[in-house]
Design a protein around this motif. Structure first.
Motif, PDB file in Angstrom:
ATOM      1  N   PHE A 173      46.834 -30.555  19.547  1.00 44.54           N
ATOM      2  CA  PHE A 173      46.988 -30.366  20.995  1.00 44.54           C
ATOM      3  C   PHE A 173      45.600 -30.263  21.596  1.00 44.54           C
ATOM      4  CE2 PHE A 173      47.906 -27.008  24.412  1.00 44.54           C
ATOM      5  CZ  PHE A 173      48.643 -27.842  25.254  1.00 44.54           C
ATOM      6  N   GLN A 174      45.356 -31.051  22.626  1.00 47.33           N
ATOM      7  CA  GLN A 174      44.091 -30.959  23.348  1.00 47.33           C
ATOM      8  C   GLN A 174      44.332 -30.109  24.581  1.00 47.33           C
ATOM      9  OE1 GLN A 174      43.868 -35.293  24.076  1.00 47.33           O
ATOM     10  NE2 GLN A 174      41.830 -35.166  23.169  1.00 47.33           N
ATOM     11  N   PHE A 175      43.441 -29.174  24.822  1.00 53.02           N
ATOM     12  CA  PHE A 175      43.594 -28.324  26.003  1.00 53.02           C
ATOM     13  C   PHE A 175      42.247 -28.194  26.678  1.00 53.02           C
ATOM     14  CE2 PHE A 175      44.711 -24.206  28.144  1.00 53.02           C
ATOM     15  CZ  PHE A 175      45.820 -24.684  28.834  1.00 53.02           C
ATOM     16  N   GLY A 176      42.167 -28.760  27.879  1.00 47.87           N
ATOM     17  CA  GLY A 176      40.904 -28.770  28.605  1.00 47.87           C
ATOM     18  C   GLY A 176      40.917 -27.820  29.774  1.00 47.87           C
ATOM     19  N   GLY A 177      40.495 -28.305  30.912  1.00 45.66           N
ATOM     20  CA  GLY A 177      40.422 -27.468  32.107  1.00 45.66           C
ATOM     21  C   GLY A 177      40.975 -28.207  33.305  1.00 45.66           C
ATOM     22  N   LYS A 178      40.675 -27.666  34.468  1.00 43.39           N
ATOM     23  CA  LYS A 178      41.227 -28.241  35.687  1.00 43.39           C
ATOM     24  C   LYS A 178      40.649 -29.629  35.975  1.00 43.39           C
ATOM     25  CE  LYS A 178      43.079 -26.869  39.990  1.00 43.39           C
ATOM     26  NZ  LYS A 178      43.545 -25.772  40.811  1.00 43.39           N
ATOM     27  N   ARG A 179      39.382 -29.783  35.666  1.00 39.15           N
ATOM     28  CA  ARG A 179      38.781 -31.108  35.853  1.00 39.15           C
ATOM     29  C   ARG A 179      38.863 -31.907  34.569  1.00 39.15           C
ATOM     30  NH1 ARG A 179      33.323 -28.648  37.990  1.00 39.15           N
ATOM     31  NH2 ARG A 179      33.894 -27.574  36.081  1.00 39.15           N
ATOM     32  N   ARG A 180      39.064 -33.183  34.724  1.00 38.65           N
ATOM     33  CA  ARG A 180      39.182 -34.071  33.570  1.00 38.65           C
ATOM     34  C   ARG A 180      37.942 -34.021  32.678  1.00 38.65           C
ATOM     35  NH1 ARG A 180      43.071 -37.624  32.713  1.00 38.65           N
ATOM     36  NH2 ARG A 180      42.598 -38.892  30.905  1.00 38.65           N
ATOM     37  N   SER A 181      36.800 -33.763  33.337  1.00 34.72           N
ATOM     38  CA  SER A 181      35.528 -33.748  32.612  1.00 34.72           C
ATOM     39  C   SER A 181      35.245 -32.397  31.939  1.00 34.72           C
ATOM     40  CB  SER A 181      34.410 -34.081  33.595  1.00 34.72           C
ATOM     41  OG  SER A 181      34.455 -33.152  34.683  1.00 34.72           O
ATOM     42  N   ASP A 182      36.118 -31.394  32.136  1.00 36.03           N
ATOM     43  CA  ASP A 182      35.890 -30.084  31.505  1.00 36.03           C
ATOM     44  C   ASP A 182      35.977 -30.220  29.973  1.00 36.03           C
ATOM     45  OD1 ASP A 182      35.531 -28.662  33.860  1.00 36.03           O
ATOM     46  OD2 ASP A 182      37.650 -28.174  34.082  1.00 36.03           O
ATOM     47  N   PRO A 183      35.298 -29.307  29.247  1.00 34.81           N
ATOM     48  CA  PRO A 183      35.347 -29.372  27.781  1.00 34.81           C
ATOM     49  C   PRO A 183      36.787 -29.252  27.270  1.00 34.81           C
ATOM     50  CG  PRO A 183      33.823 -27.652  28.525  1.00 34.81           C
ATOM     51  CD  PRO A 183      34.462 -28.233  29.748  1.00 34.81           C
ATOM     52  N   ILE A 184      37.056 -29.951  26.183  1.00 31.18           N
ATOM     53  CA  ILE A 184      38.415 -29.975  25.633  1.00 31.18           C
ATOM     54  C   ILE A 184      38.423 -29.329  24.257  1.00 31.18           C
ATOM     55  CG2 ILE A 184      40.257 -31.507  24.824  1.00 31.18           C
ATOM     56  CD1 ILE A 184      39.137 -33.528  26.950  1.00 31.18           C
ATOM     57  N   ALA A 185      39.293 -28.324  24.086  1.00 31.91           N
ATOM     58  CA  ALA A 185      39.448 -27.690  22.773  1.00 31.91           C
ATOM     59  C   ALA A 185      40.636 -28.323  22.064  1.00 31.91           C
ATOM     60  CB  ALA A 185      39.676 -26.196  22.955  1.00 31.91           C
ATOM     61  N   LYS A 186      40.626 -28.251  20.739  1.00 32.42           N
ATOM     62  CA  LYS A 186      41.753 -28.782  19.954  1.00 32.42           C
ATOM     63  C   LYS A 186      42.420 -27.632  19.218  1.00 32.42           C
ATOM     64  CE  LYS A 186      39.574 -33.218  19.038  1.00 32.42           C
ATOM     65  NZ  LYS A 186      38.903 -33.987  17.980  1.00 32.42           N
ATOM     66  N   HIS A 187      43.736 -27.630  19.232  1.00 35.02           N
ATOM     67  CA  HIS A 187      44.513 -26.599  18.545  1.00 35.02           C
ATOM     68  C   HIS A 187      45.600 -27.270  17.731  1.00 35.02           C
ATOM     69  CE1 HIS A 187      42.656 -23.669  21.266  1.00 35.02           C
ATOM     70  NE2 HIS A 187      42.899 -24.530  22.233  1.00 35.02           N
ATOM     71  N   ALA A 188      45.733 -26.871  16.460  1.00 34.44           N
ATOM     72  CA  ALA A 188      46.822 -27.416  15.640  1.00 34.44           C
ATOM     73  C   ALA A 188      48.107 -26.717  16.054  1.00 34.44           C
ATOM     74  CB  ALA A 188      46.534 -27.155  14.168  1.00 34.44           C
ATOM     75  N   LEU A 189      49.150 -27.493  16.283  1.00 38.66           N
ATOM     76  CA  LEU A 189      50.460 -26.917  16.609  1.00 38.66           C
ATOM     77  C   LEU A 189      51.422 -27.250  15.480  1.00 38.66           C
ATOM     78  CD1 LEU A 189      50.900 -27.753  20.419  1.00 38.66           C
ATOM     79  CD2 LEU A 189      49.990 -25.675  19.349  1.00 38.66           C
ATOM     80  N   HIS A 190      52.064 -26.213  14.962  1.00 44.48           N
ATOM     81  CA  HIS A 190      52.963 -26.368  13.823  1.00 44.48           C
ATOM     82  C   HIS A 190      54.401 -26.072  14.234  1.00 44.48           C
ATOM     83  CE1 HIS A 190      49.264 -26.444  11.511  1.00 44.48           C
ATOM     84  NE2 HIS A 190      48.923 -25.272  12.022  1.00 44.48           N
TER      85      HIS A 190
END
Ligand code: SIN
Ligand code: FE2
Length: 212
Positions: free
Chosen positions: A153-170
Motif C-alpha cells: 500500500f502506498q500512502f502519500g499526502g495531500k499533494r501528489r508530489s508529497d513523499p510516499i510511504a509503503k506499508h505491507a498489508l496482510h
C-alpha cells in the motif's frame, strides 16, 4: 522503507487521522468471507473501464445504498449495478459492523457508510496513486479491509508530489484514514504472484465510504 517488525505492532499510526490496525478483521473472518460470497453471487466482479477507455486491472463490485462505478462518462456513485440494472446488494450487517468498529478504533465514532466497494486483485493487478474524492462528504473516514494475498500500500499526502510511504498489508489488516488525511493519495503496487490459504490466487479489498 518497510519495517520488518511491522507485523508485531497491532496498531501503526500512518499520519494524523490514519491508522493501520493489524489483523483487525480476523475475528470476523468467516462471516466476512460468506458475506462477500453472497454479494458476489448477486453482483459479480467485473472489470470497469476508465473514463479514458482503459480496462481496469482490478475487478470490482459493490454493496450498499450506492456503488462506485467508472465508465466512459467518468467516475461516480450509482444506486444501481450498470450490468444488471438492479440496485446493488444491501450491505451485509457483518460488514457494516466491521467498518463501524474499525472506524471507532481509528478515532471516527459514528461512521455510517453507505457504500462498500469490493476490489479483487489478481497477480499483476494494481491501483495507481489517487485520491478518493467522488464522495459528497469528506468529514467521514475511509475504512479499508485487506483479505487474501499481501499487497504493498502506498500512502502519500495531500499533494501528489508529497513523499510516499509503503506499508505491507496482510490478510485481515484494516486501514482507517480520515480527518486531516482524508484526501491523502494512496495506491496499490502490482500484486505479486502467490496463493493464499483461504482466498487462493487473489487479494480482496473492501473499502467503506460515506458517499452520498
Ligand atoms: C482503494 O483505494 O479504493 C483501494 C485500496 C486497496 O485496495 O487497498
Ligand atoms: Fe482509493
Amino acid at each position: 522503507m518497510m519495517d520488518l517488525f511491522d507485523q508485531l505492532e497491532p496498531r501503526k499510526e500512518l499520519a494524523e487521522g490514519a491508522v493501520l490496525l493489524r489483523g483487525f478483521a480476523l475475528n470476523y473472518e468467516a462471516a466476512i468471507l460468506s458475506a462477500i460470497d453472497a454479494v458476489v453471487a448477486a453482483a459479480p466482479f467485473r472489470h470497469m473501464m476508465t473514463p479514458g477507455g482503459y480496462r481496469m486491472s482490478v475487478a470490482m463490485t459493490n454493496c450498499g445504498k450506492v456503488g462506485w462505478v467508472s465508465d466512459g462518462k467518468g467516475y461516480r456513485y450509482s444506486p444501481t449495478d450498470p450490468d444488471s440494472g438492479k440496485p446493488w446488494p444491501a450491505m451485509p450487517e457483518t460488514l457494516l459492523t466491521l467498518a463501524q468498529t474499525a472506524a471507532s478504533e481509528g478515532g471516527f465514532a459514528g461512521f455510517v457508510p453507505d457504500a462498500c466497494l469490493i476490489n479483487r486483485y489478481e497477480p499483476g493487478a494494481k491501483l495507481s496513486l489517487h485520491q478518493d474524492r467522488d464522495e459528497c462528504d469528506f468529514s467521514a473516514p475511509i475504512v479499508s479491509v485487506s483479505l487474501g494475498l499481501s499487497a504493498t500500500f502506498q500512502f502519500g499526502g495531500k499533494r501528489r508530489s508529497d513523499p510516499i510511504a509503503k506499508h505491507a498489508l496482510h490478510h485481515g489488516d484494516v486501514v482507517v484514514w480520515g480527518g486531516p488525511s482524508r484526501l491523502f493519495h494512496h495506491g496499490i503496487l502490482p500484486l505479486k504472484e502467490g496463493e493464499h490459504a483461504r482466498l487462493g490466487r487473489c487479494r480482496i479489498n473492501l473499502t467503506f465510504r460515506k458517499a452520498s
